[in-house]
Design a protein around this motif. Structure first.
Motif, short mmCIF file in Angstrom:
data_model
loop_
_atom_site.label_atom_id
_atom_site.label_comp_id
_atom_site.label_asym_id
_atom_site.label_seq_id
_atom_site.Cartn_x
_atom_site.Cartn_y
_atom_site.Cartn_z
N MET A 1 -4.80 -63.12 -24.37
CA MET A 1 -5.51 -62.22 -23.49
C MET A 1 -4.50 -61.55 -22.56
O MET A 1 -3.62 -62.20 -22.00
N ALA A 2 -4.63 -60.24 -22.37
CA ALA A 2 -3.72 -59.48 -21.51
C ALA A 2 -4.03 -59.78 -20.04
O ALA A 2 -5.18 -60.03 -19.68
N PRO A 3 -2.99 -59.78 -19.21
CA PRO A 3 -3.22 -60.00 -17.78
C PRO A 3 -4.02 -58.84 -17.20
O PRO A 3 -3.98 -57.73 -17.71
N PRO A 4 -4.78 -59.11 -16.13
CA PRO A 4 -5.57 -58.03 -15.52
C PRO A 4 -4.66 -56.92 -14.97
O PRO A 4 -3.56 -57.19 -14.52
N THR A 5 -5.14 -55.72 -15.06
CA THR A 5 -4.39 -54.57 -14.55
C THR A 5 -4.77 -54.34 -13.10
O THR A 5 -5.95 -54.29 -12.76
N ARG A 6 -3.75 -54.22 -12.27
CA ARG A 6 -3.99 -53.93 -10.86
C ARG A 6 -4.17 -52.44 -10.66
O ARG A 6 -3.50 -51.63 -11.28
N THR A 7 -5.04 -52.10 -9.75
CA THR A 7 -5.22 -50.71 -9.37
C THR A 7 -3.98 -50.29 -8.58
O THR A 7 -3.62 -50.95 -7.61
N PRO A 8 -3.32 -49.23 -9.00
CA PRO A 8 -2.09 -48.82 -8.30
C PRO A 8 -2.32 -48.50 -6.84
O PRO A 8 -3.40 -48.02 -6.45
N ARG A 9 -1.31 -48.72 -6.04
CA ARG A 9 -1.34 -48.43 -4.61
C ARG A 9 -1.75 -46.98 -4.37
O ARG A 9 -2.56 -46.68 -3.50
N SER A 10 -1.16 -46.06 -5.15
CA SER A 10 -1.45 -44.64 -4.98
C SER A 10 -2.93 -44.33 -5.22
O SER A 10 -3.48 -43.42 -4.60
N THR A 11 -3.58 -45.07 -6.08
CA THR A 11 -5.01 -44.85 -6.35
C THR A 11 -5.84 -45.22 -5.13
O THR A 11 -6.80 -44.52 -4.78
N TRP A 12 -5.49 -46.31 -4.48
CA TRP A 12 -6.18 -46.70 -3.25
C TRP A 12 -5.99 -45.62 -2.18
O TRP A 12 -6.93 -45.27 -1.46
N ILE A 13 -4.77 -45.11 -2.07
CA ILE A 13 -4.48 -44.07 -1.07
C ILE A 13 -5.27 -42.81 -1.37
O ILE A 13 -5.89 -42.22 -0.47
N GLU A 14 -5.27 -42.38 -2.63
CA GLU A 14 -6.02 -41.18 -3.01
C GLU A 14 -7.51 -41.34 -2.73
O GLU A 14 -8.15 -40.41 -2.22
N GLU A 15 -8.05 -42.50 -3.05
CA GLU A 15 -9.47 -42.73 -2.80
C GLU A 15 -9.74 -42.78 -1.30
O GLU A 15 -10.77 -42.29 -0.82
N GLY A 16 -8.81 -43.35 -0.55
CA GLY A 16 -8.94 -43.35 0.91
C GLY A 16 -8.93 -41.94 1.48
O GLY A 16 -9.71 -41.62 2.39
N LEU A 17 -8.07 -41.09 0.95
CA LEU A 17 -8.02 -39.70 1.41
C LEU A 17 -9.31 -38.96 1.06
O LEU A 17 -9.80 -38.14 1.85
N ARG A 18 -9.87 -39.24 -0.11
CA ARG A 18 -11.16 -38.62 -0.47
C ARG A 18 -12.25 -39.07 0.51
O ARG A 18 -13.06 -38.26 0.97
N ALA A 19 -12.25 -40.35 0.84
CA ALA A 19 -13.25 -40.87 1.79
C ALA A 19 -13.04 -40.25 3.17
O ALA A 19 -14.01 -39.89 3.85
N LEU A 20 -11.79 -40.13 3.59
CA LEU A 20 -11.48 -39.52 4.88
C LEU A 20 -11.99 -38.08 4.93
O LEU A 20 -12.65 -37.68 5.89
N ALA A 21 -11.71 -37.32 3.88
CA ALA A 21 -12.14 -35.93 3.83
C ALA A 21 -13.66 -35.82 3.85
O ALA A 21 -14.22 -34.91 4.48
N ALA A 22 -14.33 -36.75 3.21
CA ALA A 22 -15.79 -36.69 3.11
C ALA A 22 -16.50 -37.19 4.36
O ALA A 22 -17.55 -36.67 4.74
N GLY A 23 -15.93 -38.21 5.02
CA GLY A 23 -16.67 -38.82 6.11
C GLY A 23 -15.86 -39.23 7.32
O GLY A 23 -16.37 -39.93 8.19
N GLY A 24 -14.60 -38.83 7.38
CA GLY A 24 -13.77 -39.20 8.52
C GLY A 24 -13.22 -40.61 8.38
O GLY A 24 -13.48 -41.31 7.39
N PRO A 25 -12.47 -41.06 9.37
CA PRO A 25 -11.82 -42.37 9.27
C PRO A 25 -12.79 -43.54 9.18
O PRO A 25 -12.46 -44.56 8.57
N ASP A 26 -13.98 -43.40 9.72
CA ASP A 26 -14.96 -44.49 9.63
C ASP A 26 -15.44 -44.72 8.21
O ASP A 26 -15.94 -45.79 7.88
N ALA A 27 -15.29 -43.70 7.35
CA ALA A 27 -15.70 -43.82 5.95
C ALA A 27 -14.66 -44.54 5.10
O ALA A 27 -14.92 -44.89 3.95
N VAL A 28 -13.48 -44.78 5.68
CA VAL A 28 -12.41 -45.45 4.94
C VAL A 28 -12.56 -46.96 5.19
O VAL A 28 -12.04 -47.51 6.15
N ARG A 29 -13.31 -47.61 4.30
CA ARG A 29 -13.59 -49.04 4.36
C ARG A 29 -13.23 -49.66 3.03
O ARG A 29 -13.45 -49.05 1.96
N ILE A 30 -12.73 -50.85 3.06
CA ILE A 30 -12.21 -51.51 1.85
C ILE A 30 -13.28 -51.70 0.79
O ILE A 30 -13.09 -51.34 -0.38
#
Length: 182
Positions: A1-30
C-alpha cells in the motif's frame, strides 16, 4: 500500500488566500480549509504550527505575487514604459490578485501588522510606477502626480458605483489611462 499523500503547503496557502478573498481573515480557519481541500485538519500541522503561521505565509505569498512577480513579468515581456504601465496595472489587479488585495486592504484597517505590510507593498508599487512614469515625464512633480493618480484609479475604480452616462466604465477607464500615459 502506498503511503498517504500530504496536501502540499502551497495548496493550503492558495486555499487560505481564496478564503481571505471571499470572507476576510475570519474566514481563514483550519477546519473549513481542510474540508474545502477534502483532507483532514491533521495535514495542516505538517506544514504550519498554527493559524497565525498560515496567515503570515499567505501575506508573504500575496506580497511576492503583487510586487516581485508582477515586476518580473512586466520586465520580462519588455516594451516601452507606457506598455509596461498598462501591463503592470493589468497584472497587479488581475482577477486572482484583486480580491486578495481588497481583502488585505480591509484587514489592514483592523490589524497594524497587516497595515504595515500593505504600506510596504504600496510603496514598492509606487516606486515602480515612479520609475516607469519617469521614463517619459521629466518633471518630478508630474511623475508623482501621475503615479498617485494611476494607483488611485486602479484601487478606487473597484469602490465606485457611479454611472458614466452613455459611456461604459471600461470606456471611461480607457480615457483616464490614455490621459495618464499622454
Amino acid at each position: 500500500m502506498a503511503p498517504p499523500t500530504r496536501t502540499p503547503r502551497s495548496t493550503w496557502i492558495e486555499e487560505g488566500l481564496r478564503a481571505l478573498a471571499a470572507g476576510g481573515p475570519d474566514a481563514v480557519r483550519i477546519e473549513p480549509l481542510a474540508q474545502a481541500l477534502g483532507v483532514t485538519r491533521g495535514g495542516f500541522y505538517w506544514h504550519f504550527d498554527d493559524r497565525r503561521a498560515l496567515l503570515e505565509e499567505m501575506l508573504d505569498t500575496w506580497e511576492r505575487a503583487s510586487t516581485d512577480e508582477v515586476v518580473e513579468r512586466v520586465e520580462r515581456k519588455g516594451g516601452d514604459a507606457r506598455t509596461k504601465l498598462r501591463r503592470a496595472g493589468a497584472l497587479t489587479f488581475s482577477d486572482w490578485l484583486l480580491p486578495i488585495d481588497l481583502a488585505v486592504r480591509n484587514w489592514s484597517r483592523r490589524e497594524p501588522a497587516v497595515a504595515e505590510r500593505l504600506r510596504r507593498v504600496d510603496n514598492r508599487r509606487m516606486d515602480y510606477l515612479r520609475s516607469l512614469f519617469g521614463a517619459f515625464c521629466p518633471d518630478q512633480d508630474e511623475v508623482e502626480a501621475r503615479s498617485m493618480l494611476a494607483f488611485s484609479l486602479l484601487i478606487g475604480n473597484h469602490f465606485m458605483a457611479a454611472d458614466h452616462g452613455a459611456r461604459s466604465r471600461a470606456d471611461v477607464l480607457a480615457l483616464a489611462v490614455k490621459r495618464l500615459l499622454a
